[in-house]
Motif scaffolding. Structure first.
Motif: not given
Ligand SMILES: Cc1cc2nc3c(=O)[nH]c(=O)nc-3n(C[C@H](O)[C@H](O)[C@H](O)COP(=O)(O)O)c2cc1C
Length: 327
Positions: A58-66, A68-74, A85-95
């Motif tokens: 979960e921590e690996l998926m945290e994205i800071s405002p600085a 962007r744009p950022c993708g989360i890789q699963i 996993a994608a649904e969980r990743a989306l909680k961090n609002s990746p692009q």
């Protein structure tokens, strides 16, 4: 000014920071974006570990405002588990959500994930389809040339992924059997680019502005991905951007002092995000890149293997500076 987009997501430039486990954490992504990377990706995150509520994943998926744009890789090999996993990743609002189909490491590929997926193109399609269904952002895929020289199928896999709804494909022009050994096959990247109509990101051994220019002309790709050459050298992003917009403009190369200042800022940010102990353990590998080409680099590299507190790094910086001045 040209603009570069993936599924409607606007990139800040055409040079993308590669996902690198153990390297491309929040601090690194922020750093590289601030030096001109156009998009970044998280380190790979295990879909299976997420299904067991792994805090670390979960921590690996945290994205800071600085950053962007950022993708989360699963990564993973079960379509429904990947969709969750994608649904969980989306909680961090990746692009973007990115699917790893290129990792060569045995602990990933012997479980059927990463590059092993390329041995089963139909499964690649199913995974992309389910992840796309679960995602409200574009889904991208990162592949290799194929599993080995006898099974080069990047074009087939790319077409299947496009059909299943992928918005872009990164191609690392090596087979899994090659790991990171040369050469990179830019011709296969070109073939993939010609076979699909979504953007293709060319990846592998891009280590200078001039090389970036050559890869663009050899592959016809508009987008590039840079990994290892950015280690200790985030300036590569601004150099590539500058060279591609005007090859006659002299490239900016930082002084040793500037490099060391950026190194300190990078590792301090890591300390802020993950605590000094963990940050310094990981920094042992990372700081070596900043010493490359410096006077006394071999001895600095050696000492970097022993740092455990931020003060050790400050002392190492001072030693590096004195070594530079002594010559
Ligand atoms: C330390 C390290 C970690 C990596 N981790 C990942 C990863 O998590 N996901 C992934 O798709 N690729 C990963 N890669 C591969 C890179 O994204 C990239 O495809 C590869 O390094 C080739 O690009 P380069 O020649 O510019 O480094 C990793 C590479 C390295 C060196």
């Amino acid at each position: 000014m040209n603009s570069y987009t993936i599924g409607g997501v606007e990139l800040k430039s055409r040079v993308v920071l590669a996902p690198m486990a153990g390297v491309s954490d929040r601090a690194y992504r922020e750093l590289c974006l601030s030096f001109g990377a156009g998009l970044c990706f998280s380190e790979m995150v295990s879909s299976k570990a997420l299904s067991f509520n792994s805090k670390k994943s979960e921590e690996l998926m945290e994205i800071s405002p600085a950053e962007r744009p950022c993708g989360i890789q699963i990564f993973g090999d079960e379509p429904l588990c990947m969709a969750q996993a994608a649904e969980r990743a989306l909680k961090n609002s990746p692009q973007l959500i990115d699917i790893n189909m290129g990792c060569p490491a045995p602990k990933i590929s012997t479980n059927g994930s990463g590059s092993a997926l390329m041995r089963n193109p139909a499964l690649c399609g199913e995974i992309v389809k389910e992840v796309v269904k679960a995602s409200n952002v574009p889904v991208t895929v990162k592949i290799r040339k194929g599993w080995d020289d006898e099974s080069v199928n990047a074009v087939e896999v790319a077409k299947i992924c496009e059909q299943a709804g992928a918005s872009a494909i990164t191609v690392h022009g090596r087979t899994r059997q090659q790991y990171y050994k040369p050469p990179v096959d830019y011709e296969i990247i070109k073939k993939v680019r010609e076979a699909v109509s979504i953007p293709v990101i060319a990846n592998g051994d891009i280590d200078s502005a001039q090389k970036a220019c050559r890869v663009i002309s050899e592959t016809g790709c508009k987008l590039l991905m840079v990994g290892r050459a950015s280690l200790g050298n985030p300036w590569i992003f601004s150099q590539i951007n500058s060279y591609l917009s005007n090859p006659n403009e002299p490239l900016y190369y930082p002084s040793a002092e500037e490099k060391l200042d950026v190194m300190i800022g990078h590792i301090e940010k890591m300390c802020e995000y993950k605590g000094e102990h963990m940050a310094l353990l990981q920094a042992r590998k990372l700081v070596v890149g900043y010493f490359k080409g410096m006077k006394g680099a071999a001895s600095l590299r050696n000492d970097a293997g022993r740092i455990s507190k931020i003060e050790d790094l400050y002392a190492l910086k001072e030693r590096a500076l004195s070594a530079c001045r002594a010559y």
